[in-house]
Write a protein that holds these residues in place. Sequence first.
Motif, PDB file in Angstrom:
ATOM      1  N   GLU A  30       0.838  -1.201   0.000  1.00  0.00           N
ATOM      2  CA  GLU A  30       0.000   0.000   0.000  1.00  0.00           C
ATOM      3  C   GLU A  30       0.874   1.253   0.000  1.00  0.00           C
ATOM      4  OE1 GLU A  30      -3.619   1.962   2.631  1.00  0.00           O
ATOM      5  OE2 GLU A  30      -2.711   0.077   3.250  1.00  0.00           O
ATOM      6  N   TRP A 100      -6.886  -2.352   0.195  1.00  0.00           N
ATOM      7  CA  TRP A 100      -6.011  -3.040   1.136  1.00  0.00           C
ATOM      8  C   TRP A 100      -6.744  -3.371   2.434  1.00  0.00           C
ATOM      9  CZ3 TRP A 100      -1.585  -5.429   0.232  1.00  0.00           C
ATOM     10  CH2 TRP A 100      -0.898  -5.107  -0.918  1.00  0.00           C
ATOM     11  N   ALA A 101      -7.642  -2.510   2.880  1.00  0.00           N
ATOM     12  CA  ALA A 101      -8.423  -2.805   4.083  1.00  0.00           C
ATOM     13  C   ALA A 101      -9.334  -4.017   3.843  1.00  0.00           C
ATOM     14  CB  ALA A 101      -9.251  -1.597   4.500  1.00  0.00           C
ATOM     15  N   THR A 102      -9.928  -4.091   2.666  1.00  0.00           N
ATOM     16  CA  THR A 102     -10.783  -5.224   2.326  1.00  0.00           C
ATOM     17  C   THR A 102      -9.962  -6.507   2.255  1.00  0.00           C
ATOM     18  OG1 THR A 102     -12.257  -3.771   1.080  1.00  0.00           O
ATOM     19  CG2 THR A 102     -12.401  -6.127   0.612  1.00  0.00           C
ATOM     20  N   ARG A 104      -7.154  -7.130   3.837  1.00  0.00           N
ATOM     21  CA  ARG A 104      -6.761  -7.512   5.192  1.00  0.00           C
ATOM     22  C   ARG A 104      -7.922  -8.187   5.927  1.00  0.00           C
ATOM     23  NH1 ARG A 104      -3.529  -2.710   4.906  1.00  0.00           N
ATOM     24  NH2 ARG A 104      -5.283  -1.434   5.537  1.00  0.00           N
ATOM     25  N   ARG A 105      -9.139  -7.665   5.754  1.00  0.00           N
ATOM     26  CA  ARG A 105     -10.298  -8.279   6.414  1.00  0.00           C
ATOM     27  C   ARG A 105     -10.573  -9.673   5.863  1.00  0.00           C
ATOM     28  NH1 ARG A 105     -13.082  -2.776   5.982  1.00  0.00           N
ATOM     29  NH2 ARG A 105     -12.671  -1.880   8.011  1.00  0.00           N
TER      30      ARG A 105
END
Length: 159
Positions: A30, A100-102, A104-105
């Motif tokens: 990221e 990137w948040a998606t 990681r989840r």
Amino acid sequence: MAGGGAVSERAMACGLAVAFLAALPATSRERGLGAIMLLLGAAQVALHLLFSTAPHLPPLAVTGAHEHSGLVPGIGMLLTHGWAASLTALWLSRGEAMLWATLRRLAARLVLLLTSPGPDCPARVRRRVESPALAVLRSVLLRHVISGRAPPTTSLPTG
């Protein structure tokens, strides 16, 4: 091209290669807004130099032509390219942060799914060992708690 000029297919293919080669090092992790803005600015300078030195085709339409003096752009072009690069960098950085948040989840859920026991595995029952001191402390802390989640046990007198 969108600016009113026209370049050969070879110059367009080279421009596409320059854009992909500029973006390739930024794909491993990221990036923040500053890194994306720097990368977009460098790619725009490289594309501007490439298209300025490429052989030009006759313009398709004279109205709204993208005119500049060779390699040195005017102030209007610099402002326009700076504004476009800034907005695009902001848009890409927010989209990349969401992506990137998606990811990681999803990775966390996949790890949880792979490490949790399946439906045919016996569930482990864990008994709590409570000390008498903990029970006393809990009763002292919860003495004045009013819970309004149940219906009243007695009816209120109507006046």
